[in-house]
Motif scaffolding. Structure first.
Motif: not given
Length: 184
Positions: A91-92, A107-110, A126-129, A144-154
């Motif tokens: 998907n997109k 990044l897994i859309t399916g 998936i949207i990564i802002n 999943v949509v990541l909000g602006r300036f989000s940080v995803i830990g290792a």
């Protein structure tokens, strides 16, 4: 229902033309795409654009990244994909500007429906802002949509959307604090 009624078959929902395009891209992604050193970015951008990806001129895509179905990928100005990242665009997938997608990120859309005896495929975008950092070894799952300036830990597994400036970590990823920019 008994085990005899359960006959999952993993199939792809693509027509013949799409399958041919997909196999041609996989061949290129594993050969020509990887030939040029990381400092020479343009050929990878050109190859991805030939297969329909929408990329800013300034993206940085590691030569060892694996991008499936690139015609569903959009990346903004100064964003990057790290080594061995797997971008599964059933998907997109939209990656904003100035995003850092780290090494070994998925990044897994399916996926497949657990409610179906036919193992039906389900996909969501998936949207990564803008301004997001997805650290090494993390997984971002479908929808999943990541909000602006989000940080995803290792090594985090993100199955829910984040708000702007959220820092999330763990499996499943949980909010721990807001990101704050401090002047040096």
């Amino acid at each position: 229902m008994t085990i005899n009624d359960f006959t999952p078959v993993q199939t792809t929902p693509f027509d013949k033309k799409t399958k041919i395009k997909l196999h041609l891209w996989r061949l290129i992604n594993r050969t020509i795409f990887r030939v040029f050193p990381n400092q020479i970015k343009k050929p990878r951008i050109i190859l991805l654009r030939l297969f329909g990806a929408q990329l800013a001129e300034t993206v940085n895509i590691n030569r060892k990244s694996n991008i499936e179905l690139p015609w569903n990928l959009t990346m903004g100005h100064q964003s990057s994909l790290g080594e061995n990242s797997w971008i599964y665009c059933l998907n997109k997938i939209q990656i904003g500007e100035k995003c850092c997608i780290g090494k070994d990120v998925y990044l897994i859309t399916g996926s497949h429906s657990i409610d179906s005896t036919d193992f039906n495929m389900i996909t969501r975008p998936i949207i990564i802002n803008d301004g997001c950092w997805v650290a090494t070894g993390s997984y971002i799952l479908a929808g999943v949509v990541l909000g602006r300036f989000s940080v995803i830990g290792a090594k985090s597994i993100v199955n829910k959307s984040t708000n702007d400036f959220d820092v999330v970590v763990g499996n499943p990823a949980r909010f721990i604090k807001k990101r704050e920019f401090k002047s040096i």
